[in-house]
Design an enzyme around this catalytic site. Structure first.
Site, PDB file in Angstrom:
ATOM      1  N   TYR A 111       0.990  -1.115  -0.035  1.00 39.54           N
ATOM      2  CA  TYR A 111       0.063   0.048  -0.002  1.00 39.54           C
ATOM      3  C   TYR A 111       0.938   1.153   0.059  1.00 39.54           C
ATOM      4  CZ  TYR A 111      -4.570  -2.510   1.062  1.00 39.54           C
ATOM      5  OH  TYR A 111      -5.461  -3.311   1.219  1.00 39.54           O
ATOM      6  N   ASP A 171      -6.034  -0.581  -6.325  1.00 42.81           N
ATOM      7  CA  ASP A 171      -7.690  -0.545  -6.408  1.00 42.81           C
ATOM      8  C   ASP A 171      -8.281  -0.015  -5.289  1.00 42.81           C
ATOM      9  OD1 ASP A 171      -7.064  -2.764  -4.768  1.00 42.81           O
ATOM     10  OD2 ASP A 171      -7.905  -4.144  -5.790  1.00 42.81           O
ATOM     11  N   HIS A 178      -9.946  -6.906  -5.229  1.00 41.98           N
ATOM     12  CA  HIS A 178      -9.602  -6.776  -3.812  1.00 41.98           C
ATOM     13  C   HIS A 178     -10.446  -7.592  -3.087  1.00 41.98           C
ATOM     14  CE1 HIS A 178      -7.094  -3.952  -1.579  1.00 41.98           C
ATOM     15  NE2 HIS A 178      -7.958  -4.481  -0.431  1.00 41.98           N
TER      16      HIS A 178
END
Length: 513
Positions: free
Chosen positions: A242, A270, A367
């Site tokens: 991330y 995403d 995800h």
């Protein structure tokens, strides 16, 4: 003369700072002044105030990466070590619900009776703490995409080949140049300690035993170095990233990961904002005392609306864009040793752009259905990506130079073989392994991987493929993949495990009569 060593704080001194006006907590034997952080805490201030002046480690560990507190508090708020012998123990009250859960845990069937990945989910649902189950199982909005991820595989049918010598079948393959015993990898899932005290280490150890690649999550409950240290010599690990708003933090993590021998960097693309996971959110509402929250939230500062997920993700940069990929290339010393992959690509146009920008591959993923509801399944996107990149750039798949991965909804080796036949290099599996270790620890993950191994062996024979290279496009019929209303026989095991979403409920009230 050397610097004066600061004497440890006493538990009695820490205990004095137990209010909103002065709030100290203990985590891993160190004291932190979190007074100014109370209203910024993504999980709300009430849970911190519960442990004001006390040792919060047991509550902190399952839902925070180990370095969360040190990264988010300025150095002057790190007050130093505490003499743990003087710290008052927090009394843990076991509720009737928890006693019942522990009894159910004792009633788990032996692993020999677990026949498939669905079974792990069925047991986990009964024996996990409710908050942990809500976090692991929840998905976005109405959870249509969550269920579509699995249902999409039901619209793909096999076209088996016969009269081939399948005495010996070999389903090993390579992912980014590294051998693996099966065309799967353990994809990144956050907060492993919610399900088991050893968290992600269960996955690391089982992956080594079965020669499977583990993708380490940014938001692991275990420290990154702890996970790497528990790997066996030569064990391959990837890192899911991330991207932090503070790029210096991201740079440090990426360069440290490269130094520690990480073999692939999967950049999550995403999640510019967290999806609404209402099961998780509802669990968070129920965990709070409404009167107490109202009292502590006079100006509406406390955001309780995202449950456990919100508490760990507020650092993610929504400003990430294509032009940043050049920067990622600049901070890695060796792009051959640490290839860059975009995780969360959801249309062929973005897959094409990733190829043109020199990425080593993409994960076609939504995800796990946790972000945008009504996003297409990874396996459906795979079909259009293979078609369009063949048409636009003359590529054929699987392709060593630009690898396609899929995740979401996989429960059987047949799901994986369908994706491989359609052009995927490998498939990521996440939640089933969480459910396996939440129910049975590392032995559960071992058993899950053994089940998949046996399913691969059987189904390779049944479709007439002796090696993964023989699992080709002609072995599947995906002509119905884009038809979202097609009727297929119901998968009852999956349906029985799916927990129906709840609507708002009246609070129980006591009669005044």
């Amino acid at each position: 003369m050397g610097a004066t060593v600061k004497a440890p704080l006493s538990g009695q001194e820490v205990a004095k700072h137990n209010s909103r006006e002065s709030c100290w907590i203990i985590v891993h034997g160190n004291v932190y002044d979190v007074t100014e952080f109370l209203d910024d805490h993504p999980g709300g201030s009430k849970i911190i105030l519960k442990y004001a002046g006390k040792d919060a480690t047991a509550e902190y560990d399952p839902i925070h990466p180990p370095n969360a507190i040190t990264d988010n508090l300025p150095p002057e708020k790190h007050l130093g070590p505490v003499d743990l012998g003087t710290v008052q123990k927090v009394e843990v009250k076991i509720t009737d619900e928890e006693k019942a859960r522990l009894e159910r845990f004792k009633s788990r069937p032996p692993l020999s009776e677990i026949l498939n990945l669905h079974d792990f989910e069925a047991i986990a649902r009964r024996v996990m703490p409710e908050k942990a189950w809500a976090y692991y199982s929840s998905a976005a909005d109405d959870e249509i995409t969550l269920r579509e991820n699995h249902a999409a595989y039901h619209r793909i049918w096999f076209r088996p080949r016969i009269l081939r010598d399948v005495t010996h079948v070999d389903f090993s393959t390579s992912i980014l140049g590294h051998r693996t015993s099966m065309p799967i990898y353990i994809t990144a899932t956050a907060l492993g300690k919610l399900g088991h005290p050893d968290g992600e280490l269960n996955l690391t150890r089982a992956a080594a035993k079965h020669n499977i690649i583990q993708m380490i999550p940014t938001l692991a409950s275990c420290a990154f170095d702890e996970i790497v240290d528990n790997a066996q010599p030569g064990q391959v690990q990837f890192l899911q990233l991330y991207v932090n708003k503070d790029r210096a933090i991201t740079k440090r993590l990426v360069q440290h990961a490269e130094l520690r021998g990480i073999k692939g960097l999967f950049i999550t693309v995403d999640a510019p904002q967290l999806g609404r996971r209402e099961k998780d959110m509802r669990m968070k509402f129920e965990a709070e005392d409404p009167a107490e929250v109202s009292k502590n939230d006079k100006q509406g500062e406390v955001d309780r609306s995202q449950g456990a997920a919100r508490a760990i993700s507020s650092f993610i940069d929504p400003g990430l864009q294509w032009s940043d990929l050049k920067w990622f290339k600049s901070i890695t010393k060796n792009l051959i040793a640490v290839p860059l992959i975009l995780k969360g690509v959801q249309c062929w146009e973005d897959a094409l752009e990733a190829y043109d920008q020199g990425m080593a591959g993409v994960v076609l993923s939504n995800h796990g259905g946790r972000q945008l509801d009504f996003a297409k399944s990874g396996v459906e996107i795979l079909i259009e990506v293979v078609e369009k990149l063949g048409e636009k750039r003359g590529l054929s798949f699987p392709n060593e130079k630009f690898q396609l991965f899929v995740d979401g909804g996989v429960r059987r080796a047949t799901d994986v073989l369908k994706a491989v036949a359609l052009g995927a290099t490998a498939v990521g599996i996440g939640r089933p392994f969480l459910y396996a270790f939440s129910s049975y620890g590392q032995e559960g993950v071992d058993a899950a991987l053994t089940i998949l191994h046996d399913e691969f062996e059987m189904n390779m024979r049944l479709i007439g493929a002796r090696t993964i290279k023989e699992v080709v496009r002609g072995m599947v019929d995906a002509s119905n993949i884009h038809t979202h209303t097609v009727a297929v026989p119901e998968d009852s095991l999956y349906r029985l495990n799916y927990e129906i979403m709840q609507s708002a409920q009246l609070r129980e009230s006591k009669s005044k009569l």
